[in-house]
Design a protein around this motif. Structure first.
Motif, PDB file in Angstrom:
ATOM      1  N   ASN A  82    -107.657 -17.269  -4.212  1.00  0.00           N
ATOM      2  CA  ASN A  82    -108.520 -18.077  -3.356  1.00  0.00           C
ATOM      3  C   ASN A  82    -109.897 -18.122  -3.984  1.00  0.00           C
ATOM      4  OD1 ASN A  82    -106.630 -18.632  -1.246  1.00  0.00           O
ATOM      5  ND2 ASN A  82    -106.869 -16.503  -0.596  1.00  0.00           N
TER       6      ASN A  82
ATOM      7  N   THR B 268    -101.703 -15.211  -6.484  1.00  0.00           N
ATOM      8  CA  THR B 268    -102.346 -16.224  -5.645  1.00  0.00           C
ATOM      9  C   THR B 268    -103.841 -15.975  -5.702  1.00  0.00           C
ATOM     10  OG1 THR B 268    -100.466 -16.229  -4.135  1.00  0.00           O
ATOM     11  CG2 THR B 268    -102.541 -17.144  -3.308  1.00  0.00           C
TER      12      THR B 268
ATOM     13  N   PHE C  77    -102.233 -21.061  -7.443  1.00  0.00           N
ATOM     14  CA  PHE C  77    -101.118 -20.155  -7.697  1.00  0.00           C
ATOM     15  C   PHE C  77    -100.772 -20.199  -9.179  1.00  0.00           C
ATOM     16  CE2 PHE C  77     -99.931 -19.656  -3.215  1.00  0.00           C
ATOM     17  CZ  PHE C  77    -100.465 -20.797  -2.646  1.00  0.00           C
TER      18      PHE C  77
ATOM     19  N   SER D 261    -103.831 -23.976   4.333  1.00  0.00           N
ATOM     20  CA  SER D 261    -102.915 -24.565   5.296  1.00  0.00           C
ATOM     21  C   SER D 261    -101.548 -24.693   4.693  1.00  0.00           C
ATOM     22  CB  SER D 261    -103.427 -25.936   5.723  1.00  0.00           C
ATOM     23  OG  SER D 261    -103.269 -26.831   4.640  1.00  0.00           O
ATOM     24  N   ASN D 262    -100.730 -25.405   5.414  1.00  0.00           N
ATOM     25  CA  ASN D 262     -99.339 -25.563   5.036  1.00  0.00           C
ATOM     26  C   ASN D 262     -99.117 -26.845   4.252  1.00  0.00           C
ATOM     27  OD1 ASN D 262     -96.814 -24.577   5.014  1.00  0.00           O
ATOM     28  ND2 ASN D 262     -96.251 -25.322   7.056  1.00  0.00           N
ATOM     29  N   GLN D 263    -100.133 -27.298   3.549  1.00  0.00           N
ATOM     30  CA  GLN D 263    -100.007 -28.513   2.752  1.00  0.00           C
ATOM     31  C   GLN D 263     -99.243 -28.240   1.465  1.00  0.00           C
ATOM     32  OE1 GLN D 263    -100.958 -31.612   3.744  1.00  0.00           O
ATOM     33  NE2 GLN D 263    -101.201 -30.483   5.647  1.00  0.00           N
TER      34      GLN D 263
ATOM     35  N   PHE E 178     -89.767 -28.423   1.226  1.00  0.00           N
ATOM     36  CA  PHE E 178     -90.156 -29.331   0.155  1.00  0.00           C
ATOM     37  C   PHE E 178     -89.021 -29.462  -0.866  1.00  0.00           C
ATOM     38  CE2 PHE E 178     -94.624 -29.078   1.364  1.00  0.00           C
ATOM     39  CZ  PHE E 178     -94.729 -27.822   1.922  1.00  0.00           C
TER      40      PHE E 178
ATOM     41  N   LEU F  61     -93.523 -16.421  -8.942  1.00  0.00           N
ATOM     42  CA  LEU F  61     -94.937 -16.364  -8.588  1.00  0.00           C
ATOM     43  C   LEU F  61     -95.549 -15.089  -9.165  1.00  0.00           C
ATOM     44  CD1 LEU F  61     -97.330 -17.548  -6.981  1.00  0.00           C
ATOM     45  CD2 LEU F  61     -96.562 -16.172  -5.037  1.00  0.00           C
TER      46      LEU F  61
ATOM     47  N   GLN G 136     -98.207 -27.785  -2.421  1.00  0.00           N
ATOM     48  CA  GLN G 136     -98.862 -27.395  -3.658  1.00  0.00           C
ATOM     49  C   GLN G 136     -98.668 -28.527  -4.668  1.00  0.00           C
ATOM     50  OE1 GLN G 136     -97.568 -23.532  -5.093  1.00  0.00           O
ATOM     51  NE2 GLN G 136     -97.439 -22.730  -3.000  1.00  0.00           N
ATOM     52  N   HIS G 137     -99.694 -28.718  -5.505  1.00  0.00           N
ATOM     53  CA  HIS G 137     -99.623 -29.719  -6.570  1.00  0.00           C
ATOM     54  C   HIS G 137     -99.663 -28.976  -7.897  1.00  0.00           C
ATOM     55  CE1 HIS G 137    -100.121 -32.819  -3.570  1.00  0.00           C
ATOM     56  NE2 HIS G 137    -101.101 -32.108  -3.064  1.00  0.00           N
TER      57      HIS G 137
ATOM     58  N   TYR H 207     -94.938 -20.290  -1.719  1.00  0.00           N
ATOM     59  CA  TYR H 207     -93.604 -20.867  -1.709  1.00  0.00           C
ATOM     60  C   TYR H 207     -92.534 -19.826  -1.993  1.00  0.00           C
ATOM     61  CZ  TYR H 207     -95.127 -25.814  -1.883  1.00  0.00           C
ATOM     62  OH  TYR H 207     -95.652 -27.045  -1.608  1.00  0.00           O
TER      63      TYR H 207
ATOM     64  N   TYR I 249     -99.275 -19.061   2.690  1.00  0.00           N
ATOM     65  CA  TYR I 249     -98.266 -20.125   2.645  1.00  0.00           C
ATOM     66  C   TYR I 249     -97.691 -20.279   1.236  1.00  0.00           C
ATOM     67  CZ  TYR I 249    -100.355 -21.338   7.129  1.00  0.00           C
ATOM     68  OH  TYR I 249    -100.830 -21.301   8.416  1.00  0.00           O
TER      69      TYR I 249
ATOM     70  N   SER J 226     -92.391 -22.998   2.597  1.00  0.00           N
ATOM     71  CA  SER J 226     -93.672 -22.303   2.630  1.00  0.00           C
ATOM     72  C   SER J 226     -93.547 -21.098   3.546  1.00  0.00           C
ATOM     73  CB  SER J 226     -94.782 -23.227   3.120  1.00  0.00           C
ATOM     74  OG  SER J 226     -94.476 -23.699   4.412  1.00  0.00           O
TER      75      SER J 226
ATOM     76  N   TYR K 169     -88.979 -30.503  -4.955  1.00  0.00           N
ATOM     77  CA  TYR K 169     -89.730 -30.813  -6.152  1.00  0.00           C
ATOM     78  C   TYR K 169     -88.758 -31.167  -7.270  1.00  0.00           C
ATOM     79  CZ  TYR K 169     -94.165 -29.009  -4.330  1.00  0.00           C
ATOM     80  OH  TYR K 169     -95.317 -28.822  -3.604  1.00  0.00           O
TER      81      TYR K 169
ATOM     82  N   SER L  36     -92.585 -25.261   6.555  1.00  0.00           N
ATOM     83  CA  SER L  36     -92.431 -26.586   5.965  1.00  0.00           C
ATOM     84  C   SER L  36     -91.452 -26.471   4.799  1.00  0.00           C
ATOM     85  CB  SER L  36     -93.777 -27.118   5.466  1.00  0.00           C
ATOM     86  OG  SER L  36     -94.617 -27.427   6.552  1.00  0.00           O
TER      87      SER L  36
ATOM     88  N   GLU M 122     -98.439 -10.426  -7.310  1.00  0.00           N
ATOM     89  CA  GLU M 122     -97.111 -10.075  -6.801  1.00  0.00           C
ATOM     90  C   GLU M 122     -96.687  -8.726  -7.396  1.00  0.00           C
ATOM     91  OE1 GLU M 122     -95.216 -12.023  -4.466  1.00  0.00           O
ATOM     92  OE2 GLU M 122     -97.291 -12.766  -4.331  1.00  0.00           O
TER      93      GLU M 122
ATOM     94  N   ARG N  31    -103.678 -25.990  -4.032  1.00  0.00           N
ATOM     95  CA  ARG N  31    -103.541 -26.545  -2.693  1.00  0.00           C
ATOM     96  C   ARG N  31    -104.916 -26.789  -2.130  1.00  0.00           C
ATOM     97  NH1 ARG N  31    -100.622 -22.574   0.410  1.00  0.00           N
ATOM     98  NH2 ARG N  31    -102.686 -21.852   0.982  1.00  0.00           N
TER      99      ARG N  31
END
Lengths: 116, 114
Positions: free
Chosen positions: A51, A49, A34, A101-103, B34, A46, A105-106, B102, B100, B93, B36, B32, A59, A97
């Motif tokens: 992939n 995105t 992202f 999935s719904n993990q 979060f 944002l 974001q870093h 944010y 997903y 999310s 930050y 979910s 956006e 990410r």
């Protein structure tokens, strides 16, 4: 774990030039990345995105010809600001990410772009 | 659509004071949630997360509980330190986006005085 490296951290350039910002996931494969823009003392906006191996989804209101995004590998995405102007000056942050999935974001540490 | 509402800052506290930063959300399904933290000039660091109702996320003395009945995810810490001074963002999310992505709150700036 889950380290995202963003480079450069700061760039100053003349109006009309193009600037490329790199975002790398160092210890995981980033299926999705992202790109955000943050104005002073505001939240993150944002921009798009991406992939891996697909075209980025932008956006509403973000010019895709102005902000070119490439996500050619599972560890690297780039944002190129083309023909930059002073109004493009901002703090740009990427995130990655690990899977579809719904993990969490870093996030990278951001790039401060200043256009003179 | 989905949204996140955070309390306005700045929040100024003395060291060792109790911290609460309110966060409420509107969402369809079971997103979910979060928290930050962003230090000056840096990106965002994941502080904690919760993936389902009644989950409690915790890290570095911070806690937040996913409350579906009140659609809230308030951040708390029992005793803040000067080093906790930063901007805190609540996020959910967006399950409906397909990616997903944010939805962020506006951020709350915390300043802790020695």
């Amino acid at each position: 774990g889950a380290v995202v490296s963003q480079h450069p951290s700061w760039v100053i350039c003349k109006s009309g030039t193009s600037v490329k910002i790199e975002c790398r996931s160092l210890d995981f494969q980033a299926t999705t990345m992202f790109w955000y823009r943050q104005f002073p003392k505001q939240s993150l906006m944002l921009m798009a995105t991406s992939n891996e191996g697909s075209k980025a989804t932008y956006e509403q209101g973000v010019e895709k010809d102005k902000f070119l995004i490439n996500h050619a590998s599972l560890t690297l995405s780039t944002l190129t600001v083309t023909s930059a102007h002073p109004e493009d000056s901002s703090f740009y942050i990427c995130s990655a990410r690990e899977s579809y999935s719904n993990q969490p974001q870093h996030f990278g540490d951001g790039t401060r772009l200043s256009i003179l | 659509g989905n949204s996140v509402t955070q309390m306005e800052g700045p929040v100024t506290l003395s060291e060792e004071a109790f911290l609460t930063i309110n966060c409420t959300y509107t969402a369809t399904g079971y997103p979910s949630l979060f928290w930050y933290v962003q230090y000056p000039g840096e990106g965002l660091q994941l502080l904690l997360k919760a993936t389902k109702a009644d989950d409690k996320g915790s890290n570095k003395g911070f806690e937040a509980t996913y409350r579906k009945e009140t659609t809230s995810f308030h951040l708390e810490k029992g005793s803040v330190q000067v080093s906790d001074s930063a901007v805190y963002f609540c996020a959910l999310s967006d399950l409906g986006s397909g990616t997903y992505k944010y939805i962020f709150g506006t951020g709350t700036r915390l300043k802790v005085l020695a």
